[in-house]
Design a protein around this motif. Structure first.
Motif, mmCIF file in Angstrom:
data_model
loop_
_atom_site.group_PDB
_atom_site.id
_atom_site.type_symbol
_atom_site.label_atom_id
_atom_site.label_comp_id
_atom_site.label_asym_id
_atom_site.label_seq_id
_atom_site.Cartn_x
_atom_site.Cartn_y
_atom_site.Cartn_z
ATOM 1 N N HIS A 72 -15.841 -6.442 2.148
ATOM 2 C CA HIS A 72 -15.370 -4.936 2.429
ATOM 3 C C HIS A 72 -13.857 -4.836 2.483
ATOM 4 O O HIS A 72 -13.382 -5.606 3.185
ATOM 5 C CB HIS A 72 -16.295 -4.679 3.674
ATOM 6 C CG HIS A 72 -15.720 -3.501 4.301
ATOM 7 N ND1 HIS A 72 -15.491 -3.148 5.761
ATOM 8 C CD2 HIS A 72 -16.072 -2.218 3.567
ATOM 9 C CE1 HIS A 72 -15.342 -1.791 5.841
ATOM 10 N NE2 HIS A 72 -15.486 -1.333 4.759
ATOM 11 N N LYS A 77 -8.989 1.793 -3.214
ATOM 12 C CA LYS A 77 -8.978 2.881 -3.992
ATOM 13 C C LYS A 77 -10.235 3.175 -4.793
ATOM 14 O O LYS A 77 -10.614 2.247 -5.705
ATOM 15 C CB LYS A 77 -7.811 3.226 -4.746
ATOM 16 C CG LYS A 77 -6.476 2.993 -3.830
ATOM 17 C CD LYS A 77 -5.187 3.031 -4.804
ATOM 18 C CE LYS A 77 -3.870 2.719 -4.091
ATOM 19 N NZ LYS A 77 -2.853 1.959 -4.847
ATOM 20 N N LYS A 78 -11.005 4.376 -4.489
ATOM 21 C CA LYS A 78 -12.225 4.437 -5.323
ATOM 22 C C LYS A 78 -12.287 4.359 -6.861
ATOM 23 O O LYS A 78 -13.103 3.823 -7.359
ATOM 24 C CB LYS A 78 -12.761 5.766 -4.926
ATOM 25 C CG LYS A 78 -13.148 5.877 -3.506
ATOM 26 C CD LYS A 78 -13.762 7.210 -3.119
ATOM 27 C CE LYS A 78 -14.340 7.169 -1.743
ATOM 28 N NZ LYS A 78 -15.126 8.683 -1.286
ATOM 29 N N ASN A 79 -11.163 4.937 -7.472
ATOM 30 C CA ASN A 79 -11.091 4.919 -8.971
ATOM 31 C C ASN A 79 -10.473 3.707 -9.465
ATOM 32 O O ASN A 79 -10.268 3.448 -10.594
ATOM 33 C CB ASN A 79 -10.584 6.062 -9.588
ATOM 34 C CG ASN A 79 -11.358 7.222 -9.089
ATOM 35 O OD1 ASN A 79 -12.596 7.267 -8.919
ATOM 36 N ND2 ASN A 79 -10.759 8.369 -8.620
ATOM 37 N N GLN A 111 -15.420 -2.740 -8.425
ATOM 38 C CA GLN A 111 -15.422 -1.199 -8.589
ATOM 39 C C GLN A 111 -14.678 -0.826 -6.870
ATOM 40 O O GLN A 111 -15.412 -1.432 -6.026
ATOM 41 C CB GLN A 111 -16.612 -0.670 -8.451
ATOM 42 C CG GLN A 111 -17.115 -0.819 -10.069
ATOM 43 C CD GLN A 111 -18.561 -0.187 -10.153
ATOM 44 O OE1 GLN A 111 -18.962 0.582 -9.287
ATOM 45 N NE2 GLN A 111 -19.226 -0.524 -11.154
ATOM 46 N N GLY A 112 -13.793 -0.003 -6.882
ATOM 47 C CA GLY A 112 -12.888 0.298 -5.579
ATOM 48 C C GLY A 112 -14.213 0.852 -4.684
ATOM 49 O O GLY A 112 -13.954 0.566 -3.385
ATOM 50 N N ASN A 113 -14.894 1.790 -5.317
ATOM 51 C CA ASN A 113 -15.973 2.529 -4.457
ATOM 52 C C ASN A 113 -16.803 1.692 -3.961
ATOM 53 O O ASN A 113 -17.369 1.928 -2.546
ATOM 54 C CB ASN A 113 -16.522 3.655 -5.119
ATOM 55 C CG ASN A 113 -17.153 3.087 -6.391
ATOM 56 O OD1 ASN A 113 -17.215 2.096 -6.798
ATOM 57 N ND2 ASN A 113 -18.066 4.142 -7.070
ATOM 58 N N ALA A 114 -17.230 0.410 -4.581
ATOM 59 C CA ALA A 114 -18.314 -0.506 -3.926
ATOM 60 C C ALA A 114 -17.665 -1.420 -2.673
ATOM 61 O O ALA A 114 -18.061 -1.375 -1.637
ATOM 62 C CB ALA A 114 -18.628 -1.394 -4.969
ATOM 63 N N LYS A 116 -15.258 -0.228 -0.603
ATOM 64 C CA LYS A 116 -15.119 0.684 0.378
ATOM 65 C C LYS A 116 -16.440 0.534 1.266
ATOM 66 O O LYS A 116 -16.544 0.901 2.462
ATOM 67 C CB LYS A 116 -14.649 2.062 -0.140
ATOM 68 C CG LYS A 116 -13.003 2.113 -0.284
ATOM 69 C CD LYS A 116 -12.957 3.579 -0.611
ATOM 70 C CE LYS A 116 -12.620 4.402 0.612
ATOM 71 N NZ LYS A 116 -11.213 3.854 1.288
ATOM 72 N N GLU A 117 -17.543 0.427 0.510
ATOM 73 C CA GLU A 117 -19.121 0.350 1.172
ATOM 74 C C GLU A 117 -19.254 -1.097 1.610
ATOM 75 O O GLU A 117 -20.559 -1.049 2.080
ATOM 76 C CB GLU A 117 -19.922 0.938 0.227
ATOM 77 C CG GLU A 117 -19.871 2.341 -0.240
ATOM 78 C CD GLU A 117 -20.666 2.743 -1.305
ATOM 79 O OE1 GLU A 117 -21.561 2.150 -1.676
ATOM 80 O OE2 GLU A 117 -20.447 3.851 -1.933
#
Length: 195
Positions: A72, A77-79, A111-114, A116-117
């Motif tokens: 985590h 950054k999501k992108n 992947q940044g979005n992963a 973050k989750e």
């Protein structure tokens, strides 16, 4: 002459801290300073979100039971894409790290979005290897480093790097792909659970 109570409390705290740092189950200031950036490594019964020594009662689970941890990074950054590295910098022992850096895990195109989750989605170049320090080798530093990956630079291992996880030239790898400084790092110290 009476000594002020706050002074005695401060002295007791300082001496207690000094003794804590001198024990084998406590971090040295140098080891404690490695961690930054908010990276979290999450095992079933343990969340590593700061530099720490693995408690004795969890060492066996870490070496024999637990599989790939969740990763985590709230600051992702999501992108963006990232490179996650896990190494043992003390293989086969901290006194003689002749096989360091031992590559325990390497995931690219994360992947940044992963992140973050609290998940890790990417391309695994080195499968996760549990921390299994040799029985008489003392404590090992297992370090996790997260780098921001350049979108136009695919990251891979050389044929020689693929042939062995031992004696990995981490700094050459970082330089080859222009990864720069890690955006976040965390480490834990553990030793063989039978020690």
């Amino acid at each position: 002459m009476a000594v002020p109570v706050p002074f005695l409390v401060l002295c007791a705290w300082f001496l207690g801290l000094y003794r804590m740092e001198a024990t084998p189950d406590a971090l040295s200031p140098k080891d404690a300073s490695f961690c930054h950036g908010g990276l979290e490594v999450v095992y079933p019964d343990l969340e590593v979100d700061e530099c720490l020594v693995i408690p004795k009662d969890l060492r066996e689970k870490m070496s024999t039971v637990w599989t790939v941890p969740n990763i985590h990074f709230p600051g992702a950054k999501k992108n963006k894409m990232y490179v996650l590295v896990m190494v043992d910098r003390d293989a086969p022992s901290r006194a003689k790290p002749t096989a360091a850096y031992w590559r325990h895990w390497l995931v690219v195109d994360v992947q940044g979005n992963a992140l973050k989750e609290g998940k890790i989605r990417g391309t695994t170049l080195t499968n996760y290897q549990r921390p299994t320090p040799p029985r008489t080798s003392g404590f090992h530093r297992y370090q996790f480093m997260l780098f921001e990956q350049h979108p136009d630079a695919p990251v891979s291992l050389t044929k020689q790097e693929k042939s062995s996880s031992a004696k990995w030239d981490l700094w050459a790898f970082i330089t080859r792909f222009d990864l720069g400084e890690p955006v976040a790092t965390v480490q834990f110290l553990t030793q063989n659970y039978k020690a």
